[in-house]
Design a protein around this motif. Structure first.
Motif, short mmCIF file in Angstrom:
data_model
loop_
_atom_site.label_atom_id
_atom_site.label_comp_id
_atom_site.label_asym_id
_atom_site.label_seq_id
_atom_site.Cartn_x
_atom_site.Cartn_y
_atom_site.Cartn_z
N GLU A 41 -31.35 38.69 -62.14
CA GLU A 41 -31.92 39.58 -63.14
C GLU A 41 -33.38 39.92 -62.83
N GLU A 42 -34.15 38.95 -62.34
CA GLU A 42 -35.56 39.22 -62.05
C GLU A 42 -35.72 40.20 -60.89
N ILE A 43 -34.77 40.20 -59.97
CA ILE A 43 -34.84 41.15 -58.85
C ILE A 43 -34.51 42.55 -59.34
N ARG A 44 -33.52 42.67 -60.21
CA ARG A 44 -33.18 43.99 -60.75
C ARG A 44 -34.33 44.55 -61.59
N LYS A 45 -35.01 43.69 -62.33
CA LYS A 45 -36.15 44.15 -63.10
C LYS A 45 -37.29 44.59 -62.19
N ALA A 46 -37.49 43.84 -61.10
CA ALA A 46 -38.55 44.21 -60.16
C ALA A 46 -38.24 45.54 -59.48
N ARG A 47 -36.95 45.78 -59.21
CA ARG A 47 -36.54 47.04 -58.60
C ARG A 47 -36.61 48.19 -59.61
N LYS A 48 -36.53 47.85 -60.90
CA LYS A 48 -36.52 48.87 -61.96
C LYS A 48 -35.36 49.83 -61.74
N GLY A 49 -34.18 49.26 -61.53
CA GLY A 49 -33.01 50.06 -61.19
C GLY A 49 -32.54 50.94 -62.31
N SER A 50 -32.06 52.10 -61.94
CA SER A 50 -31.44 53.03 -62.88
C SER A 50 -30.06 53.38 -62.34
N ALA A 51 -29.35 54.25 -63.02
CA ALA A 51 -27.99 54.59 -62.61
C ALA A 51 -27.93 55.13 -61.19
N PRO A 52 -28.79 56.10 -60.78
CA PRO A 52 -28.71 56.58 -59.40
C PRO A 52 -29.03 55.51 -58.38
N GLN A 53 -29.95 54.59 -58.74
CA GLN A 53 -30.37 53.58 -57.78
C GLN A 53 -29.30 52.52 -57.55
N ARG A 54 -28.33 52.43 -58.45
CA ARG A 54 -27.30 51.42 -58.27
C ARG A 54 -26.36 51.75 -57.13
N GLY A 55 -26.45 52.96 -56.59
CA GLY A 55 -25.67 53.30 -55.42
C GLY A 55 -26.30 52.83 -54.13
N GLU A 56 -27.47 52.20 -54.22
CA GLU A 56 -28.15 51.73 -53.02
C GLU A 56 -27.41 50.55 -52.39
N THR A 57 -27.60 50.42 -51.08
CA THR A 57 -27.10 49.24 -50.36
C THR A 57 -28.20 48.20 -50.35
N VAL A 58 -27.86 46.97 -50.69
CA VAL A 58 -28.86 45.90 -50.77
C VAL A 58 -28.60 44.90 -49.65
N LEU A 59 -29.58 44.75 -48.77
CA LEU A 59 -29.50 43.78 -47.68
C LEU A 59 -30.42 42.61 -48.03
N HIS A 60 -29.83 41.43 -48.13
CA HIS A 60 -30.58 40.25 -48.59
C HIS A 60 -30.81 39.28 -47.44
N TYR A 61 -32.09 38.95 -47.22
CA TYR A 61 -32.48 37.94 -46.23
C TYR A 61 -33.13 36.77 -46.96
N ARG A 62 -32.70 35.57 -46.62
CA ARG A 62 -33.25 34.37 -47.26
C ARG A 62 -33.67 33.37 -46.20
N ASN A 63 -34.80 32.72 -46.46
CA ASN A 63 -35.36 31.75 -45.52
C ASN A 63 -35.81 30.52 -46.31
N ASP A 64 -35.12 29.41 -46.12
CA ASP A 64 -35.51 28.13 -46.73
C ASP A 64 -36.09 27.23 -45.64
N SER A 65 -37.29 26.73 -45.85
CA SER A 65 -37.93 25.91 -44.81
C SER A 65 -38.50 24.63 -45.39
N LYS A 66 -38.56 23.64 -44.54
CA LYS A 66 -39.18 22.35 -44.90
C LYS A 66 -40.01 21.90 -43.71
N MET A 67 -41.31 21.78 -43.93
CA MET A 67 -42.22 21.39 -42.87
C MET A 67 -42.65 19.93 -43.03
N LEU A 68 -43.20 19.38 -41.96
CA LEU A 68 -43.67 18.00 -41.94
C LEU A 68 -45.17 18.00 -41.64
N PRO A 69 -46.01 18.19 -42.67
CA PRO A 69 -47.46 18.29 -42.44
C PRO A 69 -48.07 17.07 -41.77
#
Length: 450
Positions: free
Chosen positions: A337-365
């Motif tokens: 929901e927070e992503i859709r609000k950030a996009r401020k999607g409307s009816a025409p925009q819902r036809g967009e293709t959404v490509l999602h990239y995710r990166n989870d990392s854990k470092m050892l300082p």
């Protein structure tokens, strides 16, 4: 804070400073206009990942214009003897990289304020002069290290000149502040003269801006190499995919063999009818086997990471972090929901293709170089694959000017939206949206949306 900027005609560079928290999560949601009809068949996820996403991490520090390794470097330089310190190159690279990042950040801050402050300009010039003098105070005796010192000094001098000239060209100086512009230009000329006196570059290179820029780009890589983590990539699910392929083949073959056996009992001896049934069964096996395997594979891998990376310090060869990465096409309805609000999607925009990239990392300082507890991540997004499916045509637009109808030829442009969500280990969330205006050949504009 996440910064997105145009790197060249077809690529974007996203930079984020990773704090002291060990764990981080980054989500990129790229909204592609629906008229392009981009999907997994046009641009497969793996193809876009391999050709369009490039990630690297380096050491970083919040100390802007005072490198943390400064004192160590100066002491090593001062006590340099005939037996060179094996860590001298690393110390010098850390010193130079921290200075480059600092002066670039200072330049951006001055431009972003839209105002010219004598105090800030004076502090910038004083600190750059002090840091460069400390670098040049002692040159190592060893010839190999001396050449390395020359390369670093050459780049820092050129970068300082470029940053000061950029500020002189872009800052909005008032009439009573023109002396500040003259001072910036004067200091830049002094750096140029210094390089000429040291004979760092040939006259041919000095007279050719392209050759000079390319040479400095190589020297920048020389600085970044010792402090950039080595990234080892492993594609996940390879063994699982092989087992799935073997299992599906075994099940389908067993079913086909059973049907053939039943057909033999019904039809009796080998006849034309039996051969026809056998051919149909083998054809059905080839027709359904790949589809069945693909659907099962997508179901098994849905929501699971596709790549695993190990970050290694090139100096100590120790593993200092790991990350998992995803890349998937997502339906608009499945977006948080927070992503859709950030996009401020409307009816025409819902036809967009959404490509999602995710990166989870854990470092050892605890395994970082002494004095460093943070890292800096740069992600380069190459939009070439998306631009290839864009329409290069143009169209006419008419307007009235002085009671005359004027026809203008307008190129076709597209707007990509990139929503970025950064989650640190302490739960702090940064959410930003960028508008990227492109045509079929280049990136035209990048702006941060409110």
């Amino acid at each position: 804070m996440i910064r997105l900027e145009r790197k060249d005609e077809q690529t974007l560079k996203l930079t984020r400073e990773l704090g002291e928290a060990a764990e981080h999560r980054l989500d990129l949601y790229l909204f592609i206009p629906g008229e392009l009809n981009v999907d997994a068949q046009i641009i497969p996820e793996q193809e876009f990942y391999l050709q369009g996403i490039f990630v690297n991490r380096t050491y970083s520090s919040r100390a802007q214009l005072a490198p943390l390794v400064q004192s160590r470097l100066i002491s090593r330089s001062a006590t340099q003897s005939d037996r060179p310190d094996p860590k001298y190159r690393l110390s010098l690279s850390l010193y130079a990289y921290q200075y480059v990042i600092a002066i670039e950040a200072a330049g951006r801050n001055l431009l972003s304020t839209g105002e010219v402050s004598r105090e800030e300009i004076g502090e910038l010039l004083e600190l750059t002069s002090t840091i460069l003098k400390r670098l040049r105070r002692n040159v190592p005796k060893d010839s190999g290290l001396s050449r390395y010192h020359v390369n670093i000094d050459n780049y820092l001098s050129w970068q300082t000149e470029q940053q000061l000239l950029m500020l002189a060209a872009r800052l909005p100086f008032a009439d009573d502040q023109q002396d500040l512009r003259d001072i910036l230009v004067k200091v830049a000329k002094r750096e140029h003269q210094y390089r000429d006196e040291q004979k760092y570059n040939s006259s041919v290179v000095n007279d050719d801006s392209t050759r000079m820029s390319n040479k400095m780009r190589l020297l920048r890589r020389l600085i970044e190499y010792p402090i950039t983590f080595k990234r080892k990539t492993q594609e996940l699910g390879v063994g699982e995919q092989r087992w799935l392929k073997a299992t599906v083949a075994a099940v389908v073959m067993t079913l086909v063999s059973f049907l053939l056996f039943e057909s033999r009992l019904i039809l009796g001896d080998i006849t034309a009818m039996f051969l026809l049934v056998a051919a149909l069964l083998y054809g059905a096996r080839e027709f359904f086997r790949d589809d069945i395997r693909q659907k099962i594979w997508l179901w098994l891998r849905k929501g699971r990471p596709k790549w695993k990376h190990t970050y290694v310090d090139v100096n100590s060869e120790q593993t200092i972090g790991r990350s998992l990465e995803w890349l998937d096409y997502m339906p608009y309805e499945e977006l948080p929901e927070e992503i859709r609000k950030a996009r401020k999607g409307s009816a025409p925009q819902r036809g967009e293709t959404v490509l999602h990239y995710r990166n989870d990392s854990k470092m050892l300082p605890t395994r970082f170089l002494s004095g460093y507890v943070e890292t800096r991540e740069s992600i380069v997004l190459d939009l070439d694959l998306i631009m290839r499916v864009m329409n290069p045509s143009s169209h006419s637009v008419y307007r009235v000017s002085d009671n005359e109808v004027v026809e203008e030829n307008v190129e076709k442009r597209y707007v990509l939206n990139l929503v970025v969500r950064d989650v640190e280990g302490d739960g702090r969330v940064i959410l930003q949206r960028f508008r990227i205006v492109v045509n079929h050949a280049r990136i035209i504009d990048v702006e941060l949306s409110e």
